[in-house]
Motif scaffolding. Structure first.
Motif, PDB file in Angstrom:
ATOM      1  N   ALA A 235       0.829  -1.214   0.000  1.00 46.26           N
ATOM      2  CA  ALA A 235       0.000   0.000   0.000  1.00 46.26           C
ATOM      3  C   ALA A 235       0.856   1.254   0.000  1.00 46.26           C
ATOM      4  O   ALA A 235       1.952   1.279   0.537  1.00 46.26           O
ATOM      5  N   ASP A 236       0.302   2.296  -0.605  1.00 51.28           N
ATOM      6  CA  ASP A 236       1.034   3.560  -0.683  1.00 51.28           C
ATOM      7  C   ASP A 236       0.816   4.441   0.536  1.00 51.28           C
ATOM      8  O   ASP A 236       1.507   5.437   0.715  1.00 51.28           O
ATOM      9  N   ASP A 237      -0.191   4.066   1.350  1.00 53.66           N
ATOM     10  CA  ASP A 237      -0.491   4.925   2.494  1.00 53.66           C
ATOM     11  C   ASP A 237      -0.211   4.210   3.815  1.00 53.66           C
ATOM     12  O   ASP A 237      -0.684   4.619   4.860  1.00 53.66           O
ATOM     13  N   ALA A 238       0.569   3.108   3.742  1.00 52.91           N
ATOM     14  CA  ALA A 238       0.841   2.337   4.948  1.00 52.91           C
ATOM     15  C   ALA A 238       2.332   2.311   5.265  1.00 52.91           C
ATOM     16  O   ALA A 238       3.166   2.477   4.385  1.00 52.91           O
ATOM     17  N   ALA A 239       2.642   2.128   6.535  1.00 49.29           N
ATOM     18  CA  ALA A 239       4.030   1.995   6.964  1.00 49.29           C
ATOM     19  C   ALA A 239       4.103   0.896   8.016  1.00 49.29           C
ATOM     20  O   ALA A 239       3.075   0.455   8.545  1.00 49.29           O
ATOM     21  N   ALA A 240       5.308   0.436   8.299  1.00 51.36           N
ATOM     22  CA  ALA A 240       5.504  -0.572   9.336  1.00 51.36           C
ATOM     23  C   ALA A 240       6.663  -0.128  10.223  1.00 51.36           C
ATOM     24  O   ALA A 240       7.568   0.565   9.763  1.00 51.36           O
ATOM     25  N   ILE A 241       6.603  -0.535  11.475  1.00 50.61           N
ATOM     26  CA  ILE A 241       7.736  -0.297  12.365  1.00 50.61           C
ATOM     27  C   ILE A 241       8.557  -1.579  12.407  1.00 50.61           C
ATOM     28  O   ILE A 241       8.021  -2.656  12.668  1.00 50.61           O
ATOM     29  N   ALA A 242       9.848  -1.474  12.104  1.00 48.32           N
ATOM     30  CA  ALA A 242      10.722  -2.655  12.113  1.00 48.32           C
ATOM     31  C   ALA A 242      12.176  -2.209  12.097  1.00 48.32           C
ATOM     32  O   ALA A 242      12.462  -1.018  11.941  1.00 48.32           O
ATOM     33  N   GLY A 243      13.065  -3.168  12.264  1.00 43.86           N
ATOM     34  CA  GLY A 243      14.496  -2.876  12.160  1.00 43.86           C
ATOM     35  C   GLY A 243      14.846  -2.516  10.720  1.00 43.86           C
ATOM     36  O   GLY A 243      14.140  -2.912   9.788  1.00 43.86           O
ATOM     37  N   ILE A 244      15.944  -1.802  10.542  1.00 46.08           N
ATOM     38  CA  ILE A 244      16.317  -1.301   9.213  1.00 46.08           C
ATOM     39  C   ILE A 244      16.565  -2.442   8.230  1.00 46.08           C
ATOM     40  O   ILE A 244      16.337  -2.304   7.026  1.00 46.08           O
ATOM     41  N   SER A 245      16.984  -3.619   8.730  1.00 48.71           N
ATOM     42  CA  SER A 245      17.289  -4.698   7.788  1.00 48.71           C
ATOM     43  C   SER A 245      16.027  -5.186   7.077  1.00 48.71           C
ATOM     44  O   SER A 245      16.105  -5.698   5.966  1.00 48.71           O
ATOM     45  N   ALA A 246      14.862  -4.994   7.696  1.00 48.14           N
ATOM     46  CA  ALA A 246      13.613  -5.379   7.036  1.00 48.14           C
ATOM     47  C   ALA A 246      13.362  -4.530   5.795  1.00 48.14           C
ATOM     48  O   ALA A 246      12.651  -4.948   4.884  1.00 48.14           O
ATOM     49  N   ALA A 247      13.957  -3.348   5.743  1.00 51.61           N
ATOM     50  CA  ALA A 247      13.785  -2.483   4.579  1.00 51.61           C
ATOM     51  C   ALA A 247      14.297  -3.188   3.330  1.00 51.61           C
ATOM     52  O   ALA A 247      13.632  -3.225   2.298  1.00 51.61           O
ATOM     53  N   THR A 248      15.483  -3.775   3.431  1.00 48.21           N
ATOM     54  CA  THR A 248      16.068  -4.477   2.293  1.00 48.21           C
ATOM     55  C   THR A 248      15.255  -5.705   1.938  1.00 48.21           C
ATOM     56  O   THR A 248      14.949  -5.959   0.781  1.00 48.21           O
ATOM     57  N   VAL A 249      14.919  -6.480   2.958  1.00 48.77           N
ATOM     58  CA  VAL A 249      14.225  -7.742   2.728  1.00 48.77           C
ATOM     59  C   VAL A 249      12.883  -7.515   2.037  1.00 48.77           C
ATOM     60  O   VAL A 249      12.504  -8.249   1.133  1.00 48.77           O
ATOM     61  N   TYR A 250      12.150  -6.479   2.460  1.00 51.73           N
ATOM     62  CA  TYR A 250      10.803  -6.280   1.923  1.00 51.73           C
ATOM     63  C   TYR A 250      10.705  -5.125   0.924  1.00 51.73           C
ATOM     64  O   TYR A 250       9.613  -4.713   0.559  1.00 51.73           O
ATOM     65  N   GLY A 251      11.839  -4.594   0.507  1.00 54.54           N
ATOM     66  CA  GLY A 251      11.821  -3.542  -0.512  1.00 54.54           C
ATOM     67  C   GLY A 251      11.151  -2.258  -0.057  1.00 54.54           C
ATOM     68  O   GLY A 251      10.432  -1.615  -0.812  1.00 54.54           O
ATOM     69  N   LEU A 252      11.349  -1.890   1.195  1.00 56.68           N
ATOM     70  CA  LEU A 252      10.762  -0.654   1.732  1.00 56.68           C
ATOM     71  C   LEU A 252      11.860   0.366   1.991  1.00 56.68           C
ATOM     72  O   LEU A 252      13.040   0.051   1.977  1.00 56.68           O
ATOM     73  N   LYS A 253      11.423   1.602   2.245  1.00 54.07           N
ATOM     74  CA  LYS A 253      12.391   2.638   2.585  1.00 54.07           C
ATOM     75  C   LYS A 253      12.153   3.131   3.997  1.00 54.07           C
ATOM     76  O   LYS A 253      11.026   3.118   4.487  1.00 54.07           O
ATOM     77  N   SER A 254      13.207   3.597   4.617  1.00 54.04           N
ATOM     78  CA  SER A 254      13.054   4.165   5.951  1.00 54.04           C
ATOM     79  C   SER A 254      12.634   5.626   5.824  1.00 54.04           C
ATOM     80  O   SER A 254      13.342   6.441   5.259  1.00 54.04           O
TER      81      SER A 254
END
Lengths: 367, 367
Positions: A235-254
Motif C-alpha cells: 500500500a502507498d499509504d501504509a508503513a511498518a515499524i521494524a528494524g532497518i534490515s527489514a527495509a532491504t528484505v521487503y523492498g521498503l524505505k526508511s
C-alpha cells in the motif's frame, strides 16, 4: 585565506589541519608504545603468547570504565569506548588473535556483538547454531563464544539458557546491543502515511514518536514486525515499524529512524569461555539453582542474597526434567562469586538448594 | 611480585599496567583535542555542520598515508589505518554522521567495505540493489554509496559499470577488501581428506598451500565454490575451498584458513558521491570514453595518456547501444583530472573520442 579575527570567524583550515596532524603523530606514537607494553604482558618464557593466554576481561572492563569516568566530551562514551576497545583489540592480537565463535551467518546481530565486545582484531567463526557455538568453545576450536540470551521484543532465548543445564562452559562477559526501530514504507513521504503496522511491543516502544509525528494514523497491531513490513509493502499509504534490515528484505524505505522513545532498547548477549575470571569491581554473577519441589524452597534460596545485601537482577524458572531435578532457576545477582558477601550467600543457599552452579561472574556491560 | 632483572625475566605485570594506564590517559586526552579541532573545521556560520558538508576524502587519504609512512611497528599498517579511520570517523560524526548506502542486507562484503572506508561512526543504509544505491545517492537520501565493481573470482561486475552510462554520480573513492579462502569439510581432521572440490580459480589461488598440506588429495574442479561446498557436505573424506561464510550455509567446518597463497586476493568497491574532490597526491581517475567505430580509434584515444606519462591500470570495453554510440570503454588511469598532465591528455583524447566522461578522480585505496 585566514579571516579577520571576529568572534564568529571560521578558523583557518590549514592551521587547524596542522594542529590535527601534530595530534595524530602523538596518538600514533602512544599507540606504538602501548603495543610494545602489551607485548611485555604477553611475553611468557621469552616468547610472545597467543592472545587467549593473556586476555583478561576484568582488566579490559577496568580500563574502559576509566575511559568513561575521564570523559568530558565532546565525543560520547559509546564512541570512546569503541575506540579504546579497538586499540586494546589491536594490541592483544599481535601474536595470534582471539578466535570467537558466534551464531552466523556473518552480518547477524551476534557478529555485531562480537565486534562490539572484542574489537575487530579477532578471528570470527560464524557457526550454524547456538549449540555449535557451545561445542566449538568446549572443544577449544574457539577461544570464546558469543550467544544471544535476551531481547526486548522476544524476551529470553530459552535455548541458550538450556545449554547451561548440561554444558561446563562459563559466562565471562555480557554485551548489550541497541536495537533501533524505523518507520518503513514504500511511500516517499511521512505525510502520506495513514496506517502503521507493528507488533504491540514496537508500538509501545515508539509511542511518543508516533504521537508527535503521526497522531492521526491508524495503528494496526500485527503478530510480528516482519508481518507488518509485508503488509506495508502492498500500500502507498501504509508503513511498518521494524528494524532497518527489514527495509532491504521487503523492498521498503526508511521514512524515519531510529524512532524508539527509549535508547535502551537492547539485545543482550553472553560471552562463553572455559574459565572463570577474577572480579573487575563491578560484576554480575549468573547462577543456575536446582531446587526440590517443597513449600518455601524458592524463598529459602533467595533469602541469603537479600540478607547479604546482594540485589537480584533477574530470575527465570525452567520446567523440571523427570528424576534429575524438579525446578531450575536462572538467577542473576549483582557482585562477583569471589567476593565475601556472595561467597557467604552461596554457602547458605547451598543448604536449601539441591545444587547451585555458578555459571559465571563477569563485568557488567559497558556502554 | 617483581622478578630479578634477568634478561628473560617476565616484566612485572602491575608495573606494565601502570604504564599502559598512563598511555591510555594521554591517548584519550589527544582524541578529545582532535575532536575539538574537528569541530572547528566543521563550524560554518558559528553552527556545527553535518559531516557531509566537511568530509574531505583527499584529506583523509593524506592523513592515512602519513600514518603508514610513520609506522615502524609493532602493529601492522592495516591495523593502524583501521584505528585512525575510526578516530577520524568519530571526530567527523559529532553533529550528523554520514549516511552511506550499500548493497544489503547487513553482513555483506559491501557493508564491510563501508566500515573499512568510513569507519563505524556512520549511518549505514542497506539497499536492495546496486541500482537503488545509485538512486538513493542521486536523490540525496544517502550522502555516499558503496558498490562492488570487481572481484577476483568473478571479474568485473558489469551491472555496476553500466550504471555509469546514464548516472551523473561521481566516483570519489575506492575500497579494497581481502577475500579469504578456507578449506571446509564435515571431517574433523586434515589427514582424512582425499578429495578437494573448488572452482579452478580457487585452486590456483591456493596452489602452494595444497602442495604443502594435501599433496596426495585429488583436486576436482567444479563450476563454483558453493557447488563444491555442497558436494563436500556429502562425504567424510572430501573438502571444499570457499569463503568462511559457506561453512555456516552448508554446515561445514573450517579445517584451515586463510589458505590463499597471495594476500592480495581482493574485491574492489567504488564510493559514489555527487561531486568531485581535489587531488590527494596519489589518485586514480576513472573515465568513460565513447568512440566511433573507425580504424585506429582506440589507439588514438589511448595514445595521449602514454605520451603524457600516465599509466593505464585497467580497460574494459562495453558493447554498443544502437544509435547513441558504437563502443564505450571504461578506463582507469593513474593521476587526478585536475593535474596538468591528465588535463592535457584529456584535451587530446577529446579530439578523437565521441565523448569523454570523467567518472571520478579519487585517492588510491589505502591498506
Amino acid at each position: 585565506m585566514p579571516q579577520a579575527n571576529a568572534p564568529e570567524a571560521r578558523p583557518d583550515l590549514a592551521q587547524v589541519r596542522v594542529q590535527i596532524d601534530g595530534i595524530d603523530q602523538q596518538i600514533q606514537d602512544l599507540i606504538r608504545q602501548r603495543a610494545h607494553w602489551a607485548q611485555q604482558v604477553g611475553k611468557a618464557k621469552g616468547k610472545l603468547a597467543a592472545a587467549v593466554d593473556y586476555y583478561r576481561p576484568e582488566r579490559e572492563a577496568q580500563v574502559l570504565r576509566r575511559v568513561v569516568d575521564r570523559n568530558d566530551g565532546p565525543l560520547n562514551d559509546e564512541v570512546l569506548v569503541r575506540l579504546f576497545r579497538e586499540i586494546m583489540s589491536a594490541c592483544l592480537a599481535q601474536q595470534e588473535p582471539l578466535k570467537i565463535g558466534f551464531l552466523g551467518p556473518e552480518g547477524t546481530h551476534s557478529q555485531q556483538a562480537v565486534y562490539k565486545h572484542f574489537g575487530h582484531s579477532i578471528h570470527g567463526l560464524p557457526l550454524a547454531s547456538i549449540e555449535e557455538v557451545f561445542q566449538e568453545v568446549e572443544a577449544g576450536h574457539a577461544d570464546f563464544g558469543v550467544v544471544p540470551v535476551e531481547n526486548s521484543t522476544q524476551g529470553t532465548i530459552q535455548s541458550t539458557l538450556d545449554m547451561f543445564l548440561t554444558s561446563k562452559l562459563k559466562i565471562c562477559g555480557e554485551v548489550e546491543l541497541r536495537v533501533h526501530q524505523h518507520l518503513l514504507s514504500r511511500a516517499g513521504r511521512l505525510e502520506d502515511i495513514e496506517r502503521v503496522y507493528a507488533h504491540p511491543q514496537s508500538f509501545a516502544q515508539c509511542k511518543a514518536w508516533l504521537r508527535q509525528y503521526l497522531p492521526k494514523a491508524e495503528k494496526i497491531p500485527v503478530s510480528s514486525n516482519a508481518d507488518g513490513a509485508k503488509r506495508a509493502r502492498n500500500a502507498d499509504d501504509a508503513a511498518a515499524i521494524a528494524g532497518i534490515s527489514a527495509a532491504t528484505v521487503y523492498g521498503l524505505k526508511s521514512l524515519a529512524g531510529p524512532i524508539e522513545d527509549r535508547p535502551d532498547n537492547t539485545t543482550r548477549f553472553l560471552v562463553l569461555g572455559r574459565e572463570l575470571f577474577p572480579p573487575s569491581g563491578n560484576d554480575r554473577t549468573s547462577l543456575l539453582v536446582f531446587i526440590k519441589d517443597q513449600p518455601g524452597a524458592l524463598y529459602h534460596v533467595l533469602a541469603p542474597f537479600a540478607k547479604h545485601g546482594l540485589s537480584m537482577n533477574r530470575i527465570e524458572s525452567r520446567p523440571g526434567h523427570t528424576g534429575l531435578w524438579q525446578y531450575a532457576f536462572f538467577i542473576d545477582i549483582t557482585g562477583h562469586a569471589q567476593e565475601d558477601a556472595m561467597r557467604r550467600a552461596l554457602d547458605e543457599v547451598d543448604e536449601f538448594a539441591q545444587e547451585v552452579k555458578v555459571l559465571g561472574s563477569y563485568p557488567v556491560a559497558i556502554a
